[in-house]
Design an enzyme around this catalytic site. Sequence first.
Site, PDB file in Angstrom:
ATOM      1  N   SER A  23       0.826  -1.212   0.000  1.00  0.00           N
ATOM      2  CA  SER A  23       0.000   0.000   0.000  1.00  0.00           C
ATOM      3  C   SER A  23       0.858   1.260   0.000  1.00  0.00           C
ATOM      4  O   SER A  23       0.339   2.362  -0.094  1.00  0.00           O
ATOM      5  CB  SER A  23      -0.938   0.006   1.214  1.00  0.00           C
ATOM      6  OG  SER A  23      -0.197  -0.173   2.400  1.00  0.00           O
ATOM      7  N   ASN A 111      -2.451  -2.825  12.614  1.00  0.00           N
ATOM      8  CA  ASN A 111      -3.915  -2.695  12.509  1.00  0.00           C
ATOM      9  C   ASN A 111      -4.421  -1.435  13.211  1.00  0.00           C
ATOM     10  O   ASN A 111      -5.281  -0.728  12.703  1.00  0.00           O
ATOM     11  CB  ASN A 111      -4.604  -3.927  13.107  1.00  0.00           C
ATOM     12  CG  ASN A 111      -4.220  -5.198  12.374  1.00  0.00           C
ATOM     13  OD1 ASN A 111      -3.539  -5.138  11.344  1.00  0.00           O
ATOM     14  ND2 ASN A 111      -4.626  -6.336  12.906  1.00  0.00           N
ATOM     15  N   THR A 156     -39.924  25.148 -12.720  1.00  0.00           N
ATOM     16  CA  THR A 156     -40.319  23.822 -12.220  1.00  0.00           C
ATOM     17  C   THR A 156     -40.606  22.998 -13.476  1.00  0.00           C
ATOM     18  O   THR A 156     -41.107  23.550 -14.465  1.00  0.00           O
ATOM     19  CB  THR A 156     -41.564  23.870 -11.301  1.00  0.00           C
ATOM     20  OG1 THR A 156     -42.677  24.317 -12.062  1.00  0.00           O
ATOM     21  CG2 THR A 156     -41.362  24.825 -10.118  1.00  0.00           C
ATOM     22  N   HIS A 157     -40.261  21.731 -13.433  1.00  0.00           N
ATOM     23  CA  HIS A 157     -40.357  20.876 -14.631  1.00  0.00           C
ATOM     24  C   HIS A 157     -39.582  21.480 -15.807  1.00  0.00           C
ATOM     25  O   HIS A 157     -39.941  21.264 -16.963  1.00  0.00           O
ATOM     26  CB  HIS A 157     -41.812  20.644 -15.052  1.00  0.00           C
ATOM     27  CG  HIS A 157     -42.710  20.236 -13.945  1.00  0.00           C
ATOM     28  ND1 HIS A 157     -42.940  18.920 -13.604  1.00  0.00           N
ATOM     29  CD2 HIS A 157     -43.425  20.982 -13.057  1.00  0.00           C
ATOM     30  CE1 HIS A 157     -43.776  18.867 -12.575  1.00  0.00           C
ATOM     31  NE2 HIS A 157     -44.071  20.112 -12.215  1.00  0.00           N
ATOM     32  N   SER A 278     -12.316  25.041 -28.713  1.00  0.00           N
ATOM     33  CA  SER A 278     -12.364  23.822 -29.503  1.00  0.00           C
ATOM     34  C   SER A 278     -11.267  23.900 -30.556  1.00  0.00           C
ATOM     35  O   SER A 278     -11.052  24.950 -31.158  1.00  0.00           O
ATOM     36  CB  SER A 278     -13.734  23.714 -30.177  1.00  0.00           C
ATOM     37  OG  SER A 278     -13.633  22.957 -31.371  1.00  0.00           O
ATOM     38  N   LYS A 284     -16.204  28.206 -30.663  1.00  0.00           N
ATOM     39  CA  LYS A 284     -16.638  27.561 -29.424  1.00  0.00           C
ATOM     40  C   LYS A 284     -15.952  28.081 -28.175  1.00  0.00           C
ATOM     41  O   LYS A 284     -14.776  28.410 -28.158  1.00  0.00           O
ATOM     42  CB  LYS A 284     -16.371  26.034 -29.478  1.00  0.00           C
ATOM     43  CG  LYS A 284     -17.166  25.273 -30.475  1.00  0.00           C
ATOM     44  CD  LYS A 284     -18.645  25.122 -30.154  1.00  0.00           C
ATOM     45  CE  LYS A 284     -18.954  24.440 -28.843  1.00  0.00           C
ATOM     46  NZ  LYS A 284     -18.587  23.021 -28.881  1.00  0.00           N
ATOM     47  N   ASN A 286     -16.167  26.444 -24.296  1.00  0.00           N
ATOM     48  CA  ASN A 286     -16.800  25.334 -23.577  1.00  0.00           C
ATOM     49  C   ASN A 286     -16.592  25.459 -22.070  1.00  0.00           C
ATOM     50  O   ASN A 286     -15.508  25.812 -21.615  1.00  0.00           O
ATOM     51  CB  ASN A 286     -16.219  24.003 -24.054  1.00  0.00           C
ATOM     52  CG  ASN A 286     -16.460  23.786 -25.544  1.00  0.00           C
ATOM     53  OD1 ASN A 286     -17.494  24.200 -26.075  1.00  0.00           O
ATOM     54  ND2 ASN A 286     -15.503  23.173 -26.212  1.00  0.00           N
ATOM     55  N   GLU A 291     -18.319  20.945 -16.717  1.00  0.00           N
ATOM     56  CA  GLU A 291     -18.519  19.564 -17.179  1.00  0.00           C
ATOM     57  C   GLU A 291     -17.713  18.587 -16.327  1.00  0.00           C
ATOM     58  O   GLU A 291     -18.206  17.517 -15.957  1.00  0.00           O
ATOM     59  CB  GLU A 291     -18.124  19.453 -18.655  1.00  0.00           C
ATOM     60  CG  GLU A 291     -19.096  20.204 -19.552  1.00  0.00           C
ATOM     61  CD  GLU A 291     -18.617  20.313 -20.987  1.00  0.00           C
ATOM     62  OE1 GLU A 291     -19.391  19.974 -21.888  1.00  0.00           O
ATOM     63  OE2 GLU A 291     -17.472  20.744 -21.223  1.00  0.00           O
ATOM     64  N   TYR A 318      -9.744  -7.052  11.806  1.00  0.00           N
ATOM     65  CA  TYR A 318      -8.985  -6.536  10.664  1.00  0.00           C
ATOM     66  C   TYR A 318      -8.894  -7.603   9.578  1.00  0.00           C
ATOM     67  O   TYR A 318      -8.643  -8.780   9.835  1.00  0.00           O
ATOM     68  CB  TYR A 318      -7.562  -6.106  11.071  1.00  0.00           C
ATOM     69  CG  TYR A 318      -6.781  -5.634   9.852  1.00  0.00           C
ATOM     70  CD1 TYR A 318      -6.913  -4.341   9.385  1.00  0.00           C
ATOM     71  CD2 TYR A 318      -5.974  -6.520   9.134  1.00  0.00           C
ATOM     72  CE1 TYR A 318      -6.261  -3.925   8.221  1.00  0.00           C
ATOM     73  CE2 TYR A 318      -5.316  -6.117   7.979  1.00  0.00           C
ATOM     74  CZ  TYR A 318      -5.462  -4.817   7.529  1.00  0.00           C
ATOM     75  OH  TYR A 318      -4.828  -4.410   6.383  1.00  0.00           O
ATOM     76  N   GLN A 323      -7.445  -2.488   3.425  1.00  0.00           N
ATOM     77  CA  GLN A 323      -6.451  -1.667   2.727  1.00  0.00           C
ATOM     78  C   GLN A 323      -7.082  -1.000   1.497  1.00  0.00           C
ATOM     79  O   GLN A 323      -6.677   0.079   1.096  1.00  0.00           O
ATOM     80  CB  GLN A 323      -5.263  -2.540   2.321  1.00  0.00           C
ATOM     81  CG  GLN A 323      -4.162  -1.790   1.613  1.00  0.00           C
ATOM     82  CD  GLN A 323      -2.889  -2.613   1.499  1.00  0.00           C
ATOM     83  OE1 GLN A 323      -2.230  -2.891   2.499  1.00  0.00           O
ATOM     84  NE2 GLN A 323      -2.553  -3.034   0.292  1.00  0.00           N
TER      85      GLN A 323
HETATM   86  N1  ARG Z   1      -1.331  -1.560   4.771  1.00  0.00           N
HETATM   87  C1  ARG Z   1      -2.253  -2.124   5.702  1.00  0.00           C
HETATM   88  C2  ARG Z   1      -3.652  -1.498   5.490  1.00  0.00           C
HETATM   89  O1  ARG Z   1      -3.739  -0.541   4.832  1.00  0.00           O
HETATM   90  C3  ARG Z   1      -1.803  -1.819   7.102  1.00  0.00           C
HETATM   91  C4  ARG Z   1      -2.273  -2.806   8.101  1.00  0.00           C
HETATM   92  C5  ARG Z   1      -1.654  -4.143   7.868  1.00  0.00           C
HETATM   93  N2  ARG Z   1      -2.021  -5.078   8.866  1.00  0.00           N
HETATM   94  C6  ARG Z   1      -1.819  -6.383   8.679  1.00  0.00           C
HETATM   95  N3  ARG Z   1      -2.205  -7.155   9.651  1.00  0.00           N
HETATM   96  N4  ARG Z   1      -1.327  -6.871   7.585  1.00  0.00           N
HETATM   97  O2  ARG Z   1      -4.648  -1.986   5.946  1.00  0.00           O
END
Ligand code: ARG
Length: 468
Positions: A23, A111, A156-157, A278, A284, A286, A291, A318, A323
């Site tokens: 992560s 965790n 309205t509408h 454009s 144009k 835009n 958007e 957990y 993640q």
């Molecule tokens: N990168 C993990 C997450 O975002 C951190 C926690 C990891 N905990 C574990 N028991 N592997 O959730």
Amino acid sequence: MKKMWSGRFRQPLNPAFERWQRSFPFDCRLLKCELEASAAHARALGRCGLLGPQELSALLAGLEEIGRQVSARRELLEDADAEDIHHYVEKRLALIVGDLAYKLHSGRSRNEQIATDLRLYTRSACDEISAAVCSLIRAFVARAEEAGDAAMPAYTHMQRAEPVLVAHWLLAYVEMLWRDLERIEQCRQRANRCPLGTSAVAGASLPLDRERMARELGFPSITANSVDAVSDRDFVLDFVNALSLMAVHLSRWAEEMLLFSTVEYGLLQLPEAYSTGSSALPQKMNGDLLELTRAKAGRIIGHATALLVATKGLPLAYNKDLQETQEPLFDAAETIISLLPLLAGWMNAVEFNFERMHAAAESGCINALAAANYLARKGVPFRIAHEHIGKAVSLAVERCCELEHLELGDLQAIDSHFDADFYECLKLERVLGMHDVPGGTAPERVRQAIAAARGRLTLIDEEAHAHA
Ligand code: ARG
């Protein structure tokens, strides 16, 4: 020590899987939260005797040093080997303080660390977004003040329904934004509890002072149950849901601005600074900002949905699935944070075509309700008055004119109660003034609404100053 958990493994991980499950590429933005939370944990370890005073100060100095190093050299965050932000900090800390770094993990778990970091992140995103929403509200209120007694049709509408003050229409968006702001503040409150000291799932196995750690991180209270604390991402869903509703409001606004900017409506001029051209069609201009705003709602709603679906089947506590809640959170928050100031800029820059608005507020028999009220005041039951004004409208449509252009004789042929004073009550000012209830568009009521909005903004400013 390469990994945080390699002891029980006899075989190496598949390298592709190893990279894929990390992560760090996205949770690197949690560095500041991770350093603060780690410092609070280190002090708790110091208090319960697990770290000597010198060890504690070395660790605290090491954590600060990581912050300094990374601010000076952002490229340090591109660490190919870090599994996540927790692993990254441990590795960098070891470079600074050696094996002492590994003492910091006593009595804690990633965790609780990720749960804490995400709460800190959400809390500060709430603050940033609240401030940006206030600036957008300020822009709307300023334009409402400047519009004075200018009128436009309310639809309205998607059909012209009744004239309203331009300011009244702008304040409708302000009301949505106030509610969005309230929702963000409520999200902040619910996120603002500290999970530190819950460890992997059962609660810390060292006598860590949870209340004290919470206080040091600015949390007013601690989470009550360790199993819940490490598995709860309600605060993320809550927040992204609030953002998706905000995005829906912004998207509705963007759609209306796009419509009003077309030649067909012609009620406003797109600000050039926020539009594009454009490559094919030289004439144009835009409304790309609008958007994209409309489409960002889809993106944020997608994140809210992804979060609900990712968590709906998760047993306690957990699971690594959690993640996957990070990227939707980060992207939703960052999408809104980058969008809001641009919208305030657009609002400050847009030019309203007050003349066309005014003309539209006086045509299409838009004063028919005032006409029916006139007959009702003369004692005609409203249902019958409605019917008779309907007939007058039909005559006006046939003659391509407005109600006020019909001859008194023609009107009296429909209903004998019509008199010369009828024409006065069809005037735009009279029609607007008729809606004299709190929340209505009578000019005096709108002035009061603007003053109320100003008052609320001032209170918010004062509170912000008091806290600064
Ligand atoms: N990168 C993990 C997450 O975002 C951190 C926690 C990891 N905990 C574990 N028991 N592997 O959730």
